[in-house]
Design a protein around this motif. Structure first.
Motif, PDB file in Angstrom:
ATOM      1  N   GLU A  17       4.747   9.765  -2.925  1.00 58.68           N
ATOM      2  CA  GLU A  17       3.697   8.802  -2.591  1.00 58.68           C
ATOM      3  C   GLU A  17       2.436   9.109  -3.385  1.00 58.68           C
ATOM      4  OE1 GLU A  17       1.449   7.049   1.351  1.00 58.68           O
ATOM      5  OE2 GLU A  17       3.158   8.392   1.545  1.00 58.68           O
ATOM      6  N   ARG A  20      -4.093   4.861  -4.571  1.00 57.71           N
ATOM      7  CA  ARG A  20      -3.686   3.679  -3.815  1.00 57.71           C
ATOM      8  C   ARG A  20      -4.899   2.811  -3.500  1.00 57.71           C
ATOM      9  NH1 ARG A  20      -1.138   6.058   1.270  1.00 57.71           N
ATOM     10  NH2 ARG A  20      -0.724   3.878   1.766  1.00 57.71           N
ATOM     11  N   ILE A  76       2.875   2.632  -1.953  1.00 56.19           N
ATOM     12  CA  ILE A  76       3.386   2.718  -3.307  1.00 56.19           C
ATOM     13  C   ILE A  76       3.955   4.110  -3.549  1.00 56.19           C
ATOM     14  CG2 ILE A  76       2.767   2.484  -5.739  1.00 56.19           C
ATOM     15  CD1 ILE A  76       0.318   0.869  -4.756  1.00 56.19           C
ATOM     16  N   LEU A 102       0.822  -1.210   0.000  1.00 52.70           N
ATOM     17  CA  LEU A 102       0.000   0.000   0.000  1.00 52.70           C
ATOM     18  C   LEU A 102       0.853   1.255   0.000  1.00 52.70           C
ATOM     19  CD1 LEU A 102      -2.740  -1.083   2.533  1.00 52.70           C
ATOM     20  CD2 LEU A 102      -2.829  -1.097   0.056  1.00 52.70           C
ATOM     21  N   TYR A 117      -5.559  -1.039  -4.731  1.00 48.88           N
ATOM     22  CA  TYR A 117      -5.825  -2.118  -3.774  1.00 48.88           C
ATOM     23  C   TYR A 117      -7.011  -2.949  -4.242  1.00 48.88           C
ATOM     24  CZ  TYR A 117      -7.504  -4.419   0.475  1.00 48.88           C
ATOM     25  OH  TYR A 117      -7.956  -5.342   1.377  1.00 48.88           O
TER      26      TYR A 117
END
Length: 340
Positions: free
Chosen positions: A14, A20, A8, A6, A24
């Motif tokens: 970020e 994100r 990433i 998570l 997921y």
């Protein structure tokens, strides 16, 4: 998908949470699970902002009729799914003999420690990413509407028992992880369920602390607010508050031998004063096992004290039963004499 995936980063920066979150749920193991419709809810808010730029008051009928009902339904589905899966995993860990093999047969969880930790890890990831999504979208609601309705909804979610942080099974999963890693010979090979978790004692007051991704820190006080000692034979009421089983029975005016299922439906939680929270209480066996190992002397004393209290209550009930039977026998005998 594990927690590290998570975090990433792309070009040293970020990714935004929305991206994100989408990535997921693009995973084949998570794309069909209940979730917070983060993108959809965000679009509702953006549309409201465009269509009514001058009317961003505390309430927006157009937004409220779609935004909150949708989020409420999603959170209810998420908590229900999480609780069901976590409960099955913990039943597998605590069961033995034929029952364990029966649960294995009905589930896709294999019985070894590594598989159970991986399953718990996936569940915690699922719970946390949706909890963060809910918090972020509610903050966005308040920012767009210049209100505190989002904060108010979080309180409502707790009263409706759809806040994942209230779930007794989240606490049980953390205790399960500590118990399993401390007792297993495979500890070095086990993956981390959460980044950091521990039971600490400060001033004699125990607490369960753990650090989750996105720097979400949670601390759960393990002191019973009734007896003010570390919780013993831990039960979680449906409102999320935890107590010693004996203390909860006393607060709901039921005997220990009858258990909390015999509580009056109108009995209230000693902390939040919510009604009807005793009958659905859950015994937290993993947390109980964890505390019994950390406080062996205290546990021994409480076991003895509870045994004595159970014996005392059993004698009182036995005495009342004998009195009732004697009274019924006397009344039956008197009626027989009158009918002669």
């Amino acid at each position: 998908m594990d927690l590290s995936s998570l975090n990433i980063r792309r070009n040293g920066k970020e990714l935004k949470f929305c991206k994100r979150y989408q990535e997921y749920y693009m995973n084949e193991r998570t794309n069909d699970l209940p979730c917070v419709g983060y993108k959809k809810l965000k679009q509702i808010l953006e549309k409201c902002k465009r269509d009514h730029p001058q009317s961003q008051s505390h309430h927006c009928s157009v937004c409220d009729e779609t935004f909150f009902p949708s989020l409420r339904g999603e959170m209810s589905a998420i908590v229900g799914y999480f609780n069901e899966r976590a409960q099955k995993l913990l039943q597998l860990h605590l069961s033995s003999g034929f029952r364990k093999y029966f649960i294995w047969f009905k589930s896709n969880i294999q019985g070894h420690h590594l598989a159970m930790i991986e399953e718990g890890k996936e569940l915690v990831t699922y719970a946390m990413i949706n909890a963060i999504a809910m918090r972020k979208i509610l903050k966005k609601y308040d920012k767009i509407h210049y209100s505190k309705q989002g904060q108010a909804f979080r309180s409502q979610a707790q009263s409706m028992h759809i806040d994942i942080f209230q779930s007794p099974w989240l606490r049980e999963l953390i205790a399960f992880h500590i118990n399993l890693t401390e007792s297993s010979n495979e500890t070095k090979d086990l993956p981390r369920l959460v980044e950091d978790c521990s039971v600490t004692f400060e001033g004699g007051r125990p607490s369960l602390k753990f650090l989750l991704f996105d720097s979400v820190k949670l601390e759960i006080d393990l002191t019973c607010s009734i007896c003010l000692d570390p919780v013993f034979s831990v039960v979680s009421l449906t409102c999320g508050h935890i107590f010693c089983n004996v203390c909860a029975c006393s607060a709901s005016s039921v005997a220990i031998v009858d258990e909390l299922k015999a509580a009056n439906p109108k009995a209230k939680c000693p902390l939040c004063r919510e009604e009807g929270v005793f009958r659905g209480a859950v015994h937290l066996h993993e947390l109980n096992n964890l505390l019994s190992r950390r406080c062996p002397d205290y546990w021994k004393e409480r076991l003895q004290a509870e045994k004595e209290e159970r014996d005392r209550q059993a004698k009182v009930l036995e005495s009342k039963l004998k009195e009732r039977l004697a009274r019924e026998h006397w009344e039956t005998t008197c009626r027989a004499f009158r009918n002669i």
